[in-house]
Design an enzyme around this catalytic site. Sequence first.
Site, PDB file in Angstrom:
ATOM      1  N   THR A  55      -5.689   4.244  -4.972  1.00  0.00           N
ATOM      2  CA  THR A  55      -6.725   4.899  -4.152  1.00  0.00           C
ATOM      3  C   THR A  55      -6.147   5.525  -2.886  1.00  0.00           C
ATOM      4  O   THR A  55      -6.856   6.188  -2.135  1.00  0.00           O
ATOM      5  CB  THR A  55      -7.819   3.883  -3.733  1.00  0.00           C
ATOM      6  OG1 THR A  55      -7.160   2.765  -3.104  1.00  0.00           O
ATOM      7  CG2 THR A  55      -8.622   3.392  -4.922  1.00  0.00           C
ATOM      8  N   ALA A  61       0.932  -0.114  -3.147  1.00  0.00           N
ATOM      9  CA  ALA A  61      -0.051  -0.819  -2.309  1.00  0.00           C
ATOM     10  C   ALA A  61       0.639  -1.422  -1.097  1.00  0.00           C
ATOM     11  O   ALA A  61       1.708  -2.019  -1.198  1.00  0.00           O
ATOM     12  CB  ALA A  61      -0.739  -1.917  -3.111  1.00  0.00           C
ATOM     13  N   ALA A  62      -0.002  -1.249   0.057  1.00  0.00           N
ATOM     14  CA  ALA A  62       0.524  -1.858   1.284  1.00  0.00           C
ATOM     15  C   ALA A  62      -0.507  -1.728   2.393  1.00  0.00           C
ATOM     16  O   ALA A  62      -1.373  -0.852   2.337  1.00  0.00           O
ATOM     17  CB  ALA A  62       1.802  -1.150   1.726  1.00  0.00           C
ATOM     18  N   SER A  80      10.530   2.380   2.921  1.00  0.00           N
ATOM     19  CA  SER A  80      10.136   3.319   3.981  1.00  0.00           C
ATOM     20  C   SER A  80      11.255   3.578   4.982  1.00  0.00           C
ATOM     21  O   SER A  80      12.037   2.680   5.306  1.00  0.00           O
ATOM     22  CB  SER A  80       8.937   2.714   4.718  1.00  0.00           C
ATOM     23  OG  SER A  80       8.700   3.394   5.923  1.00  0.00           O
ATOM     24  N   GLU A  91      10.745   3.616   7.951  1.00  0.00           N
ATOM     25  CA  GLU A  91      10.488   2.695   9.068  1.00  0.00           C
ATOM     26  C   GLU A  91      11.475   1.530   9.065  1.00  0.00           C
ATOM     27  O   GLU A  91      11.631   0.846  10.072  1.00  0.00           O
ATOM     28  CB  GLU A  91       9.051   2.163   8.995  1.00  0.00           C
ATOM     29  CG  GLU A  91       8.009   3.126   9.485  1.00  0.00           C
ATOM     30  CD  GLU A  91       8.111   3.415  10.974  1.00  0.00           C
ATOM     31  OE1 GLU A  91       7.970   2.478  11.776  1.00  0.00           O
ATOM     32  OE2 GLU A  91       8.341   4.577  11.344  1.00  0.00           O
ATOM     33  N   TYR A 136       5.305  -3.948  10.363  1.00  0.00           N
ATOM     34  CA  TYR A 136       5.302  -3.171   9.116  1.00  0.00           C
ATOM     35  C   TYR A 136       6.736  -2.918   8.645  1.00  0.00           C
ATOM     36  O   TYR A 136       7.062  -3.136   7.467  1.00  0.00           O
ATOM     37  CB  TYR A 136       4.566  -1.835   9.329  1.00  0.00           C
ATOM     38  CG  TYR A 136       4.735  -0.867   8.177  1.00  0.00           C
ATOM     39  CD1 TYR A 136       3.951  -0.958   7.035  1.00  0.00           C
ATOM     40  CD2 TYR A 136       5.696   0.154   8.229  1.00  0.00           C
ATOM     41  CE1 TYR A 136       4.116  -0.069   5.976  1.00  0.00           C
ATOM     42  CE2 TYR A 136       5.868   1.047   7.178  1.00  0.00           C
ATOM     43  CZ  TYR A 136       5.075   0.925   6.052  1.00  0.00           C
ATOM     44  OH  TYR A 136       5.251   1.797   5.000  1.00  0.00           O
TER      45      TYR A 136
HETATM   46  P1  NAP Z   1      -2.154   4.522   1.936  1.00  0.00           P
HETATM   47  O1  NAP Z   1      -2.817   5.870   1.800  1.00  0.00           O
HETATM   48  O2  NAP Z   1      -2.413   3.692   3.136  1.00  0.00           O
HETATM   49  O3  NAP Z   1      -2.550   3.683   0.623  1.00  0.00           O
HETATM   50  C1  NAP Z   1      -2.304   2.303   0.546  1.00  0.00           C
HETATM   51  C2  NAP Z   1      -2.889   1.783  -0.750  1.00  0.00           C
HETATM   52  O4  NAP Z   1      -2.636   0.364  -0.823  1.00  0.00           O
HETATM   53  C3  NAP Z   1      -4.413   1.967  -0.891  1.00  0.00           C
HETATM   54  O5  NAP Z   1      -4.712   2.307  -2.217  1.00  0.00           O
HETATM   55  C4  NAP Z   1      -4.939   0.576  -0.581  1.00  0.00           C
HETATM   56  O6  NAP Z   1      -6.184   0.279  -1.168  1.00  0.00           O
HETATM   57  C5  NAP Z   1      -3.839  -0.277  -1.223  1.00  0.00           C
HETATM   58  N1  NAP Z   1      -3.876  -1.661  -0.751  1.00  0.00           N
HETATM   59  C6  NAP Z   1      -3.766  -2.123   0.516  1.00  0.00           C
HETATM   60  N2  NAP Z   1      -3.845  -3.458   0.540  1.00  0.00           N
HETATM   61  C7  NAP Z   1      -4.036  -3.870  -0.738  1.00  0.00           C
HETATM   62  C8  NAP Z   1      -4.202  -5.121  -1.366  1.00  0.00           C
HETATM   63  N3  NAP Z   1      -4.214  -6.259  -0.641  1.00  0.00           N
HETATM   64  N4  NAP Z   1      -4.355  -5.177  -2.711  1.00  0.00           N
HETATM   65  C9  NAP Z   1      -4.366  -4.041  -3.439  1.00  0.00           C
HETATM   66  N5  NAP Z   1      -4.225  -2.804  -2.913  1.00  0.00           N
HETATM   67  C10 NAP Z   1      -4.049  -2.723  -1.573  1.00  0.00           C
HETATM   68  O7  NAP Z   1      -0.569   4.687   1.818  1.00  0.00           O
HETATM   69  P2  NAP Z   1       0.316   5.905   1.260  1.00  0.00           P
HETATM   70  O8  NAP Z   1       0.598   6.834   2.381  1.00  0.00           O
HETATM   71  O9  NAP Z   1      -0.256   6.401   0.002  1.00  0.00           O
HETATM   72  O10 NAP Z   1       1.684   5.152   0.967  1.00  0.00           O
HETATM   73  C11 NAP Z   1       1.938   4.530  -0.294  1.00  0.00           C
HETATM   74  C12 NAP Z   1       3.035   3.503  -0.141  1.00  0.00           C
HETATM   75  O11 NAP Z   1       4.225   4.124   0.342  1.00  0.00           O
HETATM   76  C13 NAP Z   1       2.741   2.391   0.856  1.00  0.00           C
HETATM   77  O12 NAP Z   1       3.372   1.231   0.376  1.00  0.00           O
HETATM   78  C14 NAP Z   1       3.413   2.845   2.133  1.00  0.00           C
HETATM   79  O13 NAP Z   1       3.711   1.732   2.946  1.00  0.00           O
HETATM   80  C15 NAP Z   1       4.636   3.501   1.559  1.00  0.00           C
HETATM   81  N6  NAP Z   1       5.227   4.585   2.336  1.00  0.00           N
HETATM   82  C16 NAP Z   1       4.452   5.618   2.753  1.00  0.00           C
HETATM   83  C17 NAP Z   1       5.035   6.675   3.419  1.00  0.00           C
HETATM   84  C18 NAP Z   1       4.227   7.858   3.881  1.00  0.00           C
HETATM   85  O14 NAP Z   1       4.715   8.621   4.712  1.00  0.00           O
HETATM   86  N7  NAP Z   1       3.044   8.075   3.338  1.00  0.00           N
HETATM   87  C19 NAP Z   1       6.431   6.673   3.654  1.00  0.00           C
HETATM   88  C20 NAP Z   1       7.181   5.601   3.186  1.00  0.00           C
HETATM   89  C21 NAP Z   1       6.581   4.563   2.510  1.00  0.00           C
HETATM   90  P3  NAP Z   1      -7.580   0.587  -0.411  1.00  0.00           P
HETATM   91  O15 NAP Z   1      -7.889   2.026  -0.724  1.00  0.00           O
HETATM   92  O16 NAP Z   1      -8.493  -0.386  -1.041  1.00  0.00           O
HETATM   93  O17 NAP Z   1      -7.361   0.358   1.051  1.00  0.00           O
HETATM   94  O1  F7E Z   2       3.034   8.061  13.513  1.00  0.00           O
HETATM   95  C1  F7E Z   2       3.353   9.020  17.067  1.00  0.00           C
HETATM   96  C2  F7E Z   2       3.616   7.573  16.696  1.00  0.00           C
HETATM   97  O2  F7E Z   2       1.177   6.818  12.418  1.00  0.00           O
HETATM   98  C3  F7E Z   2       4.075   8.993  13.624  1.00  0.00           C
HETATM   99  C4  F7E Z   2       3.358   5.569   7.558  1.00  0.00           C
HETATM  100  O3  F7E Z   2       3.037   6.303   6.392  1.00  0.00           O
HETATM  101  O4  F7E Z   2       5.339   6.874   7.914  1.00  0.00           O
HETATM  102  C5  F7E Z   2       4.125   6.467   8.508  1.00  0.00           C
HETATM  103  O5  F7E Z   2       4.384   5.726   9.707  1.00  0.00           O
HETATM  104  C6  F7E Z   2       4.537   9.091  15.083  1.00  0.00           C
HETATM  105  C7  F7E Z   2       4.798   7.745  15.750  1.00  0.00           C
HETATM  106  O6  F7E Z   2       3.266   7.434  11.104  1.00  0.00           O
HETATM  107  C8  F7E Z   2      -0.159   9.263  17.888  1.00  0.00           C
HETATM  108  O7  F7E Z   2       3.903   6.799  17.857  1.00  0.00           O
HETATM  109  C9  F7E Z   2       1.725   9.851  18.769  1.00  0.00           C
HETATM  110  O8  F7E Z   2       5.985   7.830  16.491  1.00  0.00           O
HETATM  111  O9  F7E Z   2       1.681   9.179  11.685  1.00  0.00           O
HETATM  112  P1  F7E Z   2       2.188   7.867  12.154  1.00  0.00           P
HETATM  113  P2  F7E Z   2       4.491   6.394  11.140  1.00  0.00           P
HETATM  114  O10 F7E Z   2       4.277   5.333  12.145  1.00  0.00           O
HETATM  115  O11 F7E Z   2       5.740   7.199  11.239  1.00  0.00           O
HETATM  116  C10 F7E Z   2       6.230   5.807   7.543  1.00  0.00           C
HETATM  117  C11 F7E Z   2       7.450   6.419   6.889  1.00  0.00           C
HETATM  118  C12 F7E Z   2       5.572   4.757   6.740  1.00  0.00           C
HETATM  119  O12 F7E Z   2       6.193   4.111   5.915  1.00  0.00           O
HETATM  120  C13 F7E Z   2       4.198   4.346   7.173  1.00  0.00           C
HETATM  121  O13 F7E Z   2       3.509   3.687   6.109  1.00  0.00           O
HETATM  122  O14 F7E Z   2       3.512   9.711  15.835  1.00  0.00           O
HETATM  123  N1  F7E Z   2       2.008   9.245  17.593  1.00  0.00           N
HETATM  124  N2  F7E Z   2       0.404   9.860  18.975  1.00  0.00           N
HETATM  125  C14 F7E Z   2       0.855   8.871  17.010  1.00  0.00           C
HETATM  126  N3  F7E Z   2       0.622   8.261  15.838  1.00  0.00           N
HETATM  127  C15 F7E Z   2      -0.663   8.020  15.496  1.00  0.00           C
HETATM  128  N4  F7E Z   2      -0.936   7.434  14.317  1.00  0.00           N
HETATM  129  N5  F7E Z   2      -1.699   8.366  16.340  1.00  0.00           N
HETATM  130  C16 F7E Z   2      -1.501   8.994  17.541  1.00  0.00           C
HETATM  131  O15 F7E Z   2      -2.435   9.311  18.272  1.00  0.00           O
END
Ligand code: NAP
Ligand code: F7E
Length: 324
Positions: free
Chosen positions: A11, A80-81, A124, A126, A148
């Site tokens: 989702t 999922a996360a 990630s 991160e 995280y």
């Molecule tokens: P997202 O939009 O936040 O989606 C997270 C998904 O995990 C949702 O479907 C959520 O379900 C599900 N989830 C959370 N807790 C759960 C639980 N206890 N049991 C089952 N499902 C659960 O994240 P995304 O951006 O698509 O990212 C996908 C994955 O890649 C994550 O693991 C994230 O940490 C990792 N990641 C993301 C990025 C990025 O930039 N997007 C970069 C590096 C790694 P609900 O809809 O029910 O909340």
């Molecule tokens: O922040 C700065 C904030 O929340 C990016 C997740 O998908 O990518 C994501 O994590 C930057 C940070 O993403 C605001 O401080 C400034 O430096 O969009 P973000 P993130 O923290 O990089 C990684 C790869 C993952 O794995 C994670 O799941 O933007 N920032 N002002 C802000 N960020 C937010 N959210 N809101 C602000 O107002």
Amino acid sequence: MPKRAFITGITGQDGSYLAEFLLQQGYEVFGLVRRTSTLNFERIRHIQDQITLISGDMLDQTSMIQALRDIQPQEIYNLAAQSFVQTSWSQPVFTGDVTALGVTRLLDAIRTVNPEIRFYQASSSEMFGKVQEVPQRETTPFYPRSPYGVAKVYGHWITVNYRESYNLHATSGILFNHESPRRGLEFVTRKVTHHAAKIKLGLAHELRIGNLDAQRDWGFAGDYVQAMWLMLQQDTPEDYVIATGQTHSVEKLLDAAFSVVGLDWRRYTVQDERFMRPAEVDLLVGDASKAKRRLGWTPSVSFEQLIQMMVESDLALLKAEHHL
Ligand code: NAP
Ligand code: F7E
């Protein structure tokens, strides 16, 4: 017989793009969804009749074992996360339970039900946190800066450990930030594109934001899910960095988004302490040359194209919602 894939986090942003991509590849797609009192299937509504949703939770191993027995998938993508970094400081234990221990629950379910299943772990950038090298590559040491990031380091190493202990085809994709019109509204790219569109349409007057200096390597989620699939098609499971190799500050993001709607962000933006983090990741930029060499993967959408796509999508959504 079509291949069967099981996606946790279906989702979410990535889950929805991955499900679409796997359907195009001819897969039967199954997704884990947790029980909620109201449905949150917005991102998968358009494909809901082509996929099968299974009830379960990353906190509940019984539901995972049962899901694997029922589906008998060839591939599992663990997306999922609890994925929002800021929330990980207010819910550190929950984040660790879902984002770190959830990986062990799933890997152990694979070991128990069928060790032949191929496994993808959503690691990630991160994990690099306070970066020890620029750009970051597969060999760069980890130094996470949030609960995280720490949870993701655990998820990464337990994946490596199960691969080495039990000879699983378990792969970890170290993905840098990837965004899209389906990104959650709390992440900075979507927050900015959504507010630029709202302000342009007269639906909002200001954007409250945190650190403008942080730099991220932002790519398009649709490109990144293809890399996940490519990793599981390799004979040998290995870890890969997936990134664009370009980094931009939050300030540059504001420039890009507000210029799409012809506005000056400085007139509408207020810095707000509430969005500052206790520890920041200042700079991320990835070196995806291994993925290019071994998987033939390269990104297809530039930063400017990505932000334009997101602003235009937000404008269209808001116009439809407000009958403008
Ligand atoms: P997202 O939009 O936040 O989606 C997270 C998904 O995990 C949702 O479907 C959520 O379900 C599900 N989830 C959370 N807790 C759960 C639980 N206890 N049991 C089952 N499902 C659960 O994240 P995304 O951006 O698509 O990212 C996908 C994955 O890649 C994550 O693991 C994230 O940490 C990792 N990641 C993301 C990025 C990025 O930039 N997007 C970069 C590096 C790694 P609900 O809809 O029910 O909340
Ligand atoms: O922040 C700065 C904030 O929340 C990016 C997740 O998908 O990518 C994501 O994590 C930057 C940070 O993403 C605001 O401080 C400034 O430096 O969009 P973000 P993130 O923290 O990089 C990684 C790869 C993952 O794995 C994670 O799941 O933007 N920032 N002002 C802000 N960020 C937010 N959210 N809101 C602000 O107002």
